[in-house]
Scaffold this active site. Structure first.
Site, PDB file in Angstrom:
ATOM      1  N   CYS A  56       0.818  -1.216   0.000  1.00  0.00           N
ATOM      2  CA  CYS A  56       0.000   0.000   0.000  1.00  0.00           C
ATOM      3  C   CYS A  56       0.851   1.265   0.000  1.00  0.00           C
ATOM      4  O   CYS A  56       0.373   2.334  -0.334  1.00  0.00           O
ATOM      5  CB  CYS A  56      -0.974  -0.012   1.170  1.00  0.00           C
ATOM      6  SG  CYS A  56      -0.184  -0.317   2.733  1.00  0.00           S
ATOM      7  N   ARG A  58       4.195   1.355  -1.374  1.00  0.00           N
ATOM      8  CA  ARG A  58       5.275   1.375  -2.361  1.00  0.00           C
ATOM      9  C   ARG A  58       4.983   0.423  -3.521  1.00  0.00           C
ATOM     10  O   ARG A  58       4.225  -0.541  -3.388  1.00  0.00           O
ATOM     11  CB  ARG A  58       6.624   1.027  -1.730  1.00  0.00           C
ATOM     12  CG  ARG A  58       6.777  -0.407  -1.242  1.00  0.00           C
ATOM     13  CD  ARG A  58       8.125  -0.616  -0.609  1.00  0.00           C
ATOM     14  NE  ARG A  58       8.259   0.220   0.582  1.00  0.00           N
ATOM     15  CZ  ARG A  58       9.118   1.214   0.690  1.00  0.00           C
ATOM     16  NH1 ARG A  58       9.933   1.494  -0.279  1.00  0.00           N
ATOM     17  NH2 ARG A  58       9.170   1.921   1.791  1.00  0.00           N
ATOM     18  N   SER A 114       9.962   1.936   6.298  1.00  0.00           N
ATOM     19  CA  SER A 114       8.500   1.845   6.403  1.00  0.00           C
ATOM     20  C   SER A 114       7.909   3.127   6.978  1.00  0.00           C
ATOM     21  O   SER A 114       8.607   3.894   7.648  1.00  0.00           O
ATOM     22  CB  SER A 114       8.107   0.682   7.317  1.00  0.00           C
ATOM     23  OG  SER A 114       8.578  -0.516   6.776  1.00  0.00           O
ATOM     24  N   GLY A 196     -16.816   1.783  19.103  1.00  0.00           N
ATOM     25  CA  GLY A 196     -15.767   2.579  18.458  1.00  0.00           C
ATOM     26  C   GLY A 196     -14.721   1.686  17.797  1.00  0.00           C
ATOM     27  O   GLY A 196     -14.419   0.595  18.300  1.00  0.00           O
TER      28      GLY A 196
END
Lengths: 350, 286
Positions: A56, A58, A114, A196
């Site tokens: 997602c 690279r 990262s 939540g």
């Protein structure tokens, strides 16, 4: 950027560091389309080996070129596959060659490149990319060795430095704190109040660490039912919340209520039946669900969103401090591989 | 066993103390550095220190002709030895990796204090228990229970430290290495039970001797040991009734152990009102 040497190793790609999200979206390649790209690269006579890494954050192609025509060929194949203009690719793509390419792969595997520093997910993605490329017989001695050595170096770096030490996600931080309070979590009874998203992720993190007994409670019965199904949990009617508190060890609250839903008195009453057992209270709601005065209760450990975020930031700062020692270690490893490849006459001696 | 060795027992005790100190320093280094706490290192050092201390106690025991518990110096060494022995049982069983550091630090401190206060090692009449096996058992059990209660105080200190970290949102360094508060609380309650049983048994054996020889047991010593024993019994009772738990329980066990340690000096003084000069040198009584 240096020119590609005949028979050189290089990586061509774009990542979250230099490329904005809207451009990265155009370079996205779904897993189903990767085999077609690999086959196209295999048919390119100027390439001896190739591998595609698409995550997602690279998109990268690792390749071992036979000559200098390989790079234009890859650009053309890539633009055709992704349906993007060559100018866009040239504007945003980086190219690293030989030793730099090796150092990049090593840094990537160790999580230094990262978005979340030191994360380990990239290692699995690299292993998967290698497996797919091997399946299509796109890799050979150079890329196989590069990736295997990357995995080994990542392991060495994680063992010898603190690059992956300390959790940085709210769920995992909460799970670590639960372990500091209770030790083993398999007998821990967890109650999730509200639906939540962060609360759900925290409950899931606790389940991943061994919690078996999870109960959910919600003001809306349908939501509670749906949540119980998602998390494989039991349901507790919202109106029975206060009188059932003593049954739980960890309580995660993540409702949209405008004020406190549980008070100090509620827990004082609950503690009378279990004075020696601690309560771990995680308040993920904004505004807060749990009375802050609970923190002054003996054997009650209250953490809110700010507390958990502070721990995450502190851990992240510590990971950043470990970056330089990790890079030094990786550069040494990369240099060793570079020398090995040159000795085997697989790489140019430039 | 080691009577033919030409060794000074004080020198051997000092060697053991130094090794305990080294183990504590190694443990502290492991806590302070960012890398994971070393799994090996502290344990072997404590083990070697323990063996050397055993040798020293054996040397002293051979000279005094019984269990070496005749003066505060010997009692301090015996408590440190008992605590180390307990560490080998409790540490691995309960997976308390930091207990080694705490045990080593306490044993080193106790040994250092004893070494720096030569007046503690005053002479006394050897064979003082007069061949009374029950009194030998009383003394050995009492000191062993002090070892258990020393470990209990250390576990309680670890509990307070971990609780302080959790309450004040501290999570790096030593806090990350300590066991969970619940685990420490459980171990503390078990140690309290074991220590109190051992101490009660020691007091019962002592009381049997006192009934038969009331003139041979000083009233002050009797009162002090009675207060300490009663204190632990009370804490145990309150703990079983869940009226004294977690933080207050930890404070109570630490304070009681300090009281128990402080009571050693008056107890010894009561037994030897004229010490150190009143009795012949123990080295003259092989």
């Amino acid at each position: 950027m240096s020119h590609a040497h005949p028979q050189s190793l290089f990586v061509l790609g774009c990542s979250h560091h230099e490329t904005p999200l809207e451009v990265r979206e155009r370079f996205t390649l779904s897993p189903e389309r990767i085999p077609a790209l690999l086959q196209a690269l295999q048919q390119c006579s100027n390439l001896s080996e190739s591998l595609v890494l698409a995550t997602c954050n690279r998109f990268e192609i690792y390749a071992h070129a036979r000559n200098e025509k390989a790079l234009p060929d890859i650009r053309e194949i890539l633009c055709q596959t992704l349906e993007v203009e060559t100018a866009l690719l040239n504007a945003h793509a980086y190219r690293l060659q030989n030793l730099n390419a090796i150092q990049h792969a090593f840094s990537l595997a160790a999580g230094l490149d990262s978005q979340i520093l030191g994360e380990t997910e990239i290692l699995g993605q690299m292993k998967q990319a290698l497996a797919i490329a091997q399946e299509f017989e796109n890799t050979g001695p150079v890329l196989n060795r590069l990736f295997e050595k990357s995995f080994q170096s990542a392991k060495i770096v994680r063992t010898q430095t603190g690059i992956d030490k300390g959790q940085i996600s709210i769920g995992n931080i909460a799970a670590d704190l639960a372990k500091r309070i209770f030790g083993k979590l398999h007998k821990n009874r967890v109650l999730l109040i509200g639906s939540g998203e962060v609360g759900q992720r925290t409950a899931q993190a606790l389940k991943n660490r061994g919690v078996h007994d999870l109960t959910v409670s919600n003001r809306t019965a349908e939501n509670a039912q749906a949540l119980a199904q998602t998390l494989e949990a039991r349901e507790l009617p919202f109106q029975e919340l206060t009188q059932s508190l003593h049954q739980f060890d960890t309580i995660i609250s993540s409702t949209a209520a405008p004020g406190h839903i549980l008070s100090r008195e509620d827990f004082q009453t609950a503690q009378r039946t279990r004075p020696a057992r601690p309560f771990f209270l995680i308040d993920l709601a904004m505004p807060r669900d749990l009375d802050p005065a609970l923190d002054s209760l003996e054997n009650c450990y209250l953490y809110n969103l700010d507390d958990l975020a502070a721990i995450a930031n502190e851990n992240l700062a510590r990971r950043s401090d470990e970056c330089q020692p990790a890079r030094t270690l990786l550069n040494t490893q990369a240099w060793q591989l570079w020398l090995q490849l040159r000795r085997r006459a697989l790489m140019p001696a430039d | 066993m080691f009577e033919n060795l030409d060794l000074s027992d004080r020198g051997v005790f000092l060697t053991a103390t130094t090794l305990y100190g080294l183990a504590a320093a190694l443990g502290l280094y492991g806590i302070l550095r960012p890398k994971p706490y070393p799994r090996i290192g502290v344990l072997p050092l404590v083990a070697v220190a323990f063996l050397i201390q055993t040798l020293a106690l054996n040397l002293r025991g051979t000279v005094v002709g019984g269990c070496p518990l005749g003066n505060p110096y010997e009692v301090s060494q015996f408590i440190a030895w008992s605590a180390a022995l307990l560490y080998f049982i409790v540490g691995p069983a309960c997976r308390l990796r930091l207990l080694g550091f705490f045990t080593a630090a306490s044993a080193a401190t106790l040994g250092l204090i004893a070494a720096l206060l030569p007046a503690w090692d005053y002479p006394y009449t050897t064979g003082r228990f007069g061949g009374e096996p029950w009194i030998e058992l009383h003394a050995a059990l009492a000191i062993f229970s002090y070892g258990v209660l020393a470990i209990l105080a250390l576990v309680s200190a670890m509990f307070l430290l971990q609780q302080h970290g959790l309450k004040h949102k501290r999570h790096q360094g030593i806090y990350a290495l300590l066991p969970s508060v619940q685990q420490l609380d459980t171990i503390a309650s078990r140690l309290l039970l074991t220590g109190t049983i051992c101490l009660s048994a020691a007091l019962i054996f002592g009381a049997l001797f006192w009934f038969e020889n009331p003139d041979r047991v000083p009233v002050f010593k009797l009162s002090m040991t009675g207060i300490v024993g009663f204190g632990y019994l009370l804490v145990l009772l309150l703990r079983l009734r869940q009226q004294l738990v977690t933080r207050r329980h930890a404070y109570a066990t630490i304070l009681l152990f300090i009281l128990a340690l402080l009571s050693l000096w008056p107890v010894q003084s009561a037994r030897h009102p004229g010490s150190p000069q009143a009795q012949p040198d123990l080295q003259q009584n092989p």
